[in-house]
Design a protein around this motif. Structure first.
Motif, short mmCIF file in Angstrom:
data_model
loop_
_atom_site.label_atom_id
_atom_site.label_comp_id
_atom_site.label_asym_id
_atom_site.label_seq_id
_atom_site.Cartn_x
_atom_site.Cartn_y
_atom_site.Cartn_z
N LEU A 7 0.71 -1.04 -0.01
CA LEU A 7 0.21 -0.13 0.18
C LEU A 7 0.98 1.45 -0.02
N ALA A 8 1.77 1.29 0.88
CA ALA A 8 2.90 2.41 0.75
C ALA A 8 3.52 2.74 -0.70
N CYS A 9 3.75 1.53 -1.43
CA CYS A 9 4.18 1.76 -2.78
C CYS A 9 3.01 2.51 -3.71
N VAL A 10 1.79 2.03 -3.50
CA VAL A 10 0.77 2.55 -4.32
C VAL A 10 0.65 3.84 -3.81
N ILE A 11 0.40 4.34 -2.42
CA ILE A 11 0.35 5.84 -2.17
C ILE A 11 1.32 6.57 -2.53
N ASN A 12 2.73 6.06 -2.58
CA ASN A 12 3.71 6.86 -3.35
C ASN A 12 3.39 7.09 -5.04
N SER A 13 2.73 6.08 -5.52
CA SER A 13 2.34 6.19 -6.82
C SER A 13 1.31 7.59 -6.86
N ILE A 14 0.08 7.30 -6.32
CA ILE A 14 -0.89 8.17 -6.39
C ILE A 14 -0.42 9.60 -5.95
#
Length: 348
Positions: free
Chosen positions: A154-161
């Motif tokens: 999820l941290a990877c995706v939040i960085n992406s967003i």
């Protein structure tokens, strides 16, 4: 301690090995639950480079079991439930000094990837792991360990967003309906976007709709770029996230991005072949093309906050939980199109 040790490609052994010793500023962690990443599957299949024997598992939550010397005991306590920031950033290179520790030039040169005198790896697939106290995030004990183990993805995706300025009412396309695609759907909906998912598997497309996708398309039925243009009155999407590893899809992602839009290459590409890009269109349409690797220290904190506060419900992306002895079965299931997140439970 019990550890799932990859001794060679496609050869796992559950071994009893010594508990790691603590050095200055470190703590001993008792692993609760570890999630299987696509990179763990690639490790098992022999596609990644590291030294053997290898103890994988970088997506995990744990309990502080013992505190080493020179750890601030006002901040870290025995019994704390924690997440470990797994990027071994050097803190010295220009990337780290400019606040981009997630792409540190040195993080793949450490013992996690190459340990000539012992086990390489992140130790999430073991009963115990050692971490630097400075890399720990304490989270509420009442947070279930199955969802807490999903903090890293999820941290990877939040960085992406956060690398793409999604505005209320924007059209956002997510290419791929796997776990990381679904996490992008969940997060993009929270930003107020209309989310369109491109996915060939009808079952996965249905799950994407259940988790908030407004529209799903099948890129095998007709040209995916044209389908997106038809849905957006010919303009294209304001933001496109490519969560697939396919070079041809990466090229399509840029083509379906609208003027002044953002195209984010979230996934690594396998095989990493060059793609043809209409540079003239990038110039004329002022399209931003970026990428995302790993989570940042900030996005890790935001991820565990979103999970522990109930802002995001990640239960639907969890498929099954296995015992450590069944790691090969777990990896085989994780590699199948029927699965999403597969977990291994080491303790409660």
């Amino acid at each position: 301690m019990k550890a799932c040790v990859l001794v060679a490609p496609k050869t796992y052994e559950v071994k009893d090995i010594p508990v790691p010793e603590l050095k200055d500023g470190q703590v001993l962690l008792r692993v609760l639950t570890a999630a299987i990443c696509v990179n763990d599957v690639r490790d098992y299949q022999g596609e990644n480079k590291f030294s053997y024997p290898h103890i994988g598992g970088h997506e995990y939550c744990a309990v502080v079991e013992k505190i080493g010397p020179n750890v601030n005991e006002n901040l870290i306590h025995v019994g704390d439930h924690v997440i470990n920031y797994i990027i071994d950033d050097c803190g010295i290179c220009d990337d780290c000094k400019h606040g981009h520790e997630n792409i540190c030039s040195e993080f793949m040169n450490g013992l996690n990837y190459n340990n000539p005198n012992g086990y390489s790896g992140f130790y999430g697939f073991a009963e115990y792991a050692v971490a630097d106290a400075r890399d720990l995030y304490v989270y509420p004990k009442e947070t279930p360990s199955d969802v807490a183990s999903l903090t890293e993805p999820l941290a990877c995706v939040i960085n992406s967003i956060q690398r793409t300025p999604i505005k209320m009412g924007d059209d956002v396309v997510v290419l791929g309906g796997g776990v990381m695609g679904l996490l992008h759907v969940i997060c993009a909906k929270k930003q107020g976007a209309r989310v369109i998912v491109s996915e060939v598997n009808p079952e996965r497309a249905a799950v994407a709709r259940q988790l908030g996708a407004d529209v799903t398309i099948n890129p095998m039925e007709s040209d995916a770029v044209q389908q997106i243009k038809d849905l957006t009155n010919g303009r294209g999407a304001n933001v496109v996230f490519n969560t697939t590893a396919i070079p041809a899809v990466a090229a399509q992602a840029i083509e379906m991005t609208a003027k002044s839009g953002y195209c984010n290459m979230f996934s690594s590409i396998h095989p990493n072949k060059p793609i043809e890009v209409d540079a003239g269109r990038l110039h004329k349409a002022e399209i931003y093309v970026t990428g995302t690797q790993n989570g940042t220290k900030e996005s890790f904190r935001r991820a565990i906050d979103c999970i522990s506060k109930g802002i995001l419900d990640l239960k639907p992306v969890i498929s099954k939980t296995y015992a450590p002895e069944d790691i090969v079965e777990a990896l085989d299931f994780a590699a199948s199109p029927e699965s999403y997140k597969v977990l291994i439970e080491f303790s409660k």
